[in-house]
Scaffold this motif. Sequence first.
Motif, mmCIF file in Angstrom:
data_model
loop_
_atom_site.group_PDB
_atom_site.id
_atom_site.type_symbol
_atom_site.label_atom_id
_atom_site.label_comp_id
_atom_site.label_asym_id
_atom_site.label_seq_id
_atom_site.Cartn_x
_atom_site.Cartn_y
_atom_site.Cartn_z
ATOM 1 N N VAL A 158 44.455 49.064 43.125
ATOM 2 C CA VAL A 158 45.748 48.364 43.217
ATOM 3 C C VAL A 158 46.239 48.487 44.666
ATOM 4 O O VAL A 158 46.873 49.458 45.038
ATOM 5 N N VAL A 242 45.989 51.618 34.491
ATOM 6 C CA VAL A 242 45.855 50.360 35.229
ATOM 7 C C VAL A 242 44.527 50.413 35.971
ATOM 8 O O VAL A 242 44.272 51.329 36.747
ATOM 9 N N ALA A 245 44.391 45.057 39.983
ATOM 10 C CA ALA A 245 45.516 44.147 40.213
ATOM 11 C C ALA A 245 45.035 42.915 40.957
ATOM 12 O O ALA A 245 44.246 43.016 41.893
ATOM 13 N N LEU A 254 48.108 42.568 36.359
ATOM 14 C CA LEU A 254 47.454 43.869 36.233
ATOM 15 C C LEU A 254 46.476 43.859 35.069
ATOM 16 O O LEU A 254 46.718 43.201 34.052
#
Length: 470
Positions: A158, A242, A245, A254
């Motif tokens: 991310v 997560v 992204a 996400l």
Amino acid sequence: MADAAPQTYDVVIIGGGPGGYNAAIRAGQLGLKVAIIEMRATLGGTCLNVGCMPSKALLHASELYEAANTEFAGIGIEVKPKLNLAQMHKAKDDSVEALTKGIEFLMKKNKVVWLKGRGRIAGPNKVEVEAADGAKTTYDAKNIVIATGSEPTPLPGVAFEDGKVIDSTGALFLPKVPKHLIVIGAGVIGLELGSVWRRLGAQVTVVEFLDKVGAGMDAEVATAFQRGLTKQGMTFRMGTKVTGATSTKDGVELTLEPSAGGAAETLKGDVVLVAIGRRPYTAGLGLETVGIETDKRGVIPNDHFKTTAPGVWVIGDVTYGPMLAHKAEEDAVAVIELIAGKAGHVDYDLVPSVIYTGPEVAWVGKNEEQLKAAGVAFKKGKFPFAANSRAKINHETEGFVKVLADATTDKVLGVHIYGPSAGELIGEACIAMAFGGSSEDIARTCHSHPTRSEAVRQAAMAVEGWAMQA
């Protein structure tokens, strides 16, 4: 300015945050010749510039805005509030500027020389400062204190992107209220900043890898706290990680998976706040010039604030203990007093933690889970704010106080507060515990009426089963 500064000091402190500037003040008070190095244009570190202070300004302003929208009419104040976000940011920035100038004044008052630029250790008893124009100056220091603090931890997969995937600093300066803010991490920073933007109108989804909020919080408090935030309108995706992204034209998508493993799914928002914690800041610090090595988490180890290098000390977020501004301040006083030949010590069990949401959460000492794991027999007293006169009058009845005391000696082992002004109320618990106080000591101390602090007293009474107001 640096060019007029002496070349030799008793103490040179690298970092101008709460650890660094308080160390400098204490050194000045004790008559030591001291300099502080700070690479920002202002003193105060993360806390004053892009952390505790600006976030509290936005928390305060957003709390008033929400109260005007939801509570004022019920108590006979009829207004139609309109959000002026630019003015809210200006008020925050003005407060921060006043505070940083205050620190600069305290440096002058205590005869501390501020060496402006980026500091690094350049060998035993040597510190090099690189000014903004690239000029480098070397200073001699009998003692070097590393107080470089911490920085937001990035999340693999991310990548940060201005205005879209942001850290806590970015979340303090958003120019408009996001439609959907996704917060990765249900710790202090994520929940505080998530609260700000939810109050101002954003839909907020919190994604957390673990199964409970507020790392280190008592489980009973954590459950009540999450329930309260959910009631306010936050959505929680617990036990979720997560994994990636993707930036889109109008936001960020996400990829999520259950922490325990399972099918992937996507979640779209226009802004993503990565708030998974902070890591020690040691970039370019020259540790290798004096043989200091960090541990695998990047922490600089210490023994009573001494590093492995003679004359080099370390305090605050960059070393052991909770990453909190007030912990760094305690370290600061202790390290300077040790350098000055006095006794310096910090009991990390008595460092309180606070989450400045509405209501607040605060705790000090051990929680129930820790006491059970250690096999310590304890008694518990609980008291709800719903039964506290002041909280009732003020329509702030959510939450409770919990006091944990040793089953045999009645010594207070931990105090946990979820409710109004919890961050202020916890100070009483810290004092009681610092003196080795018992729950009966708190229970038999007169508290003014009507105040929220009476809830602490009633919880202490409840340890022995004689709470009188519920």
